[in-house]
Design an enzyme around this catalytic site. Structure first.
Site, short mmCIF file in Angstrom:
data_model
loop_
_atom_site.label_atom_id
_atom_site.label_comp_id
_atom_site.label_asym_id
_atom_site.label_seq_id
_atom_site.Cartn_x
_atom_site.Cartn_y
_atom_site.Cartn_z
N ASP A 152 0.86 -1.19 0.00
CA ASP A 152 0.00 0.00 0.00
C ASP A 152 0.90 1.25 0.00
O ASP A 152 1.83 1.34 0.81
CB ASP A 152 -0.84 -0.06 1.29
CG ASP A 152 -2.02 0.90 1.27
OD1 ASP A 152 -2.38 1.38 0.19
OD2 ASP A 152 -2.58 1.14 2.36
N HIS A 153 0.64 2.19 -0.89
CA HIS A 153 1.40 3.44 -0.95
C HIS A 153 2.92 3.28 -1.00
O HIS A 153 3.64 3.88 -0.20
CB HIS A 153 1.04 4.36 0.24
CG HIS A 153 -0.33 4.92 0.14
ND1 HIS A 153 -0.66 5.92 -0.76
CD2 HIS A 153 -1.46 4.59 0.79
CE1 HIS A 153 -1.95 6.19 -0.64
NE2 HIS A 153 -2.47 5.39 0.28
N ASP A 207 2.78 5.16 -5.50
CA ASP A 207 2.01 6.39 -5.33
C ASP A 207 2.88 7.59 -5.67
O ASP A 207 3.61 8.10 -4.83
CB ASP A 207 1.49 6.46 -3.89
CG ASP A 207 0.70 7.74 -3.63
OD1 ASP A 207 0.52 8.53 -4.59
OD2 ASP A 207 0.26 7.95 -2.49
N ILE A 230 -9.98 -0.40 3.24
CA ILE A 230 -10.60 -0.14 4.54
C ILE A 230 -9.60 -0.46 5.64
O ILE A 230 -9.19 -1.61 5.80
CB ILE A 230 -11.88 -1.00 4.70
CG1 ILE A 230 -12.90 -0.61 3.63
CG2 ILE A 230 -12.46 -0.84 6.11
CD1 ILE A 230 -14.09 -1.55 3.53
ZN LIG Z 1 -4.41 5.02 0.81
#
Ligand SMILES: [Zn+2]
Length: 332
Positions: free
Chosen positions: A93-94, A115, A278
């Site tokens: 993530d990221h 990202d 989430i």
């Molecule tokens: Zn995010």
């Protein structure tokens, strides 16, 4: 070097195709400890949902990359033992640099996010393209998520004071030039548990904040320009008021918490949005239950008795998301 296939994991390619055509979204749940992992796998096996296990760079620092990787491997075996071989993705993530993405790809991640949304457009394109070329040239094909537009809010190492919406005019060019497999866009979701300032919201009679609606017009425009292309929503917790109240009842303080209403996420999941992130809702559920147990049983000092009920609540929350919000239940 490890390939994700050796760990029993899959990339997102086929899963996203099915999700877009089936009108649902895959859950992307963050994890950094065993109880979270157990809750995610138990919920997804019981609801027969594919799942994306997300690791942020903050989680890597907290828990160690090798432990996390082997937990994902263990998750595959655990799901099998529970009776359903659900497809499991291990996703960064990221990711904020080529080196970080490369490192994750080489240690067994099946999917990474690069990202580059904080950079000017051309730099974002160049960085994302570089990661895609590396990830896609591998025999096992690791999938890559890019981002256009900036989300507000705070999430581990990612924070932005101001958001700006994705510009639909850029998406076609970005996807073509970079070769990304999916694209995170900004249509009004936001990281963290206080997604909007009170002055951006309206209030109900009992003082509950109602956030501004998501920009479905931007989403529709994006879909028109890149039909059927997998879209990702970050910062999509709903910040259930019951958990906020429970945390405050047992001594916590979470002023002005506000999330994205679940019915809006359900609507988004029916479109080309095929991955919904989430994280905050899980944090709230665990914190609420830990606070409750510690307050009601001050004599308790066995971590299993403290974290066990939190894990059970987390599982309940994830099952609910899969069935009622994402529509990912019974898709295996
Ligand atoms: Zn995010």
């Amino acid at each position: 070097m490890t390939s994700y296939t050796e760990l029993g994991l899959v990339n997102t390619r086929e899963l996203f195709k099915k999700a877009v055509s089936g009108g649902y979204a895959l859950p992307a749940y963050n994890f950094n400890n065993m109880e979270q992992m157990q809750a995610i796998i138990q919920a997804c096996v019981e609801t027969k949902s594919p799942v994306i296990l997300q690791v942020s760079s903050g989680a890597r620092k907290y828990a160690n990359q090798n432990l996390l990787k082997n937990m994902a491997k263990g998750a595959v075996e655990y799901a099998h033992e529970l009776g359903c071989d659900i497809p499991i993705v291990l996703h960064l993530d990221h990711g904020d640099s080529f080196e970080l993405c490369k490192d994750c790809i080489e240690t067994g991640f099946s999917s990474v996010m690069i990202d580059g949304s904080k950079y000017p457009y051309d730099e974002n394109v160049a960085l994302t393209k570089k990661v895609c070329e590396f990830a896609h040239s591998r025999k096992d094909y690791v999938t890559v998520e890019g981002e256009l537009g900036v989300l507000a809010g705070v999430e581990d190492d990612v924070s932005a004071e101001h958001s700006h919406y994705t510009q639909p005019a850029e998406v076609e060019d970005f996807v073509k030039k970079t070769g990304v497999d999916s694209l995170a866009i900004s249509i009004g979701t936001s990281h963290g548990r206080a997604k909007f300032k009170p002055e951006q919201c309206t209030r109900t009679a009992d003082g509950i904040l109602i956030p501004p609606p998501l920009r479905f017009d931007i989403l529709e425009e994006v879909e028109k320009r890149i039909p059927g292309f997998p879209i990702v929503l970050h910062g999509s917790s709903s910040v259930p008021i019951e958990y906020v109240h429970m945390i405050e009842k047992y001594g916590g303080k979470l002023t002005d918490s506000v999330g994205i209403p679940e019915e809006q996420l359900r609507r988004a999941a029916k479109s080309a949005v095929c991955k919904i992130n989430i994280d905050s809702d899980g944090r709230l559920a665990m914190t609420a239950l830990v606070r409750k147990v510690l307050t009601e049983h001050p004599e308790e000092f066995d971590p299993r008795k403290i974290l066990g009920p939190a894990r059970d609540e987390l599982k309940k929350l994830y099952s609910h998301k899969n069935v009622n919000v994402l529509g990912s239940a019974n898709r295996v």
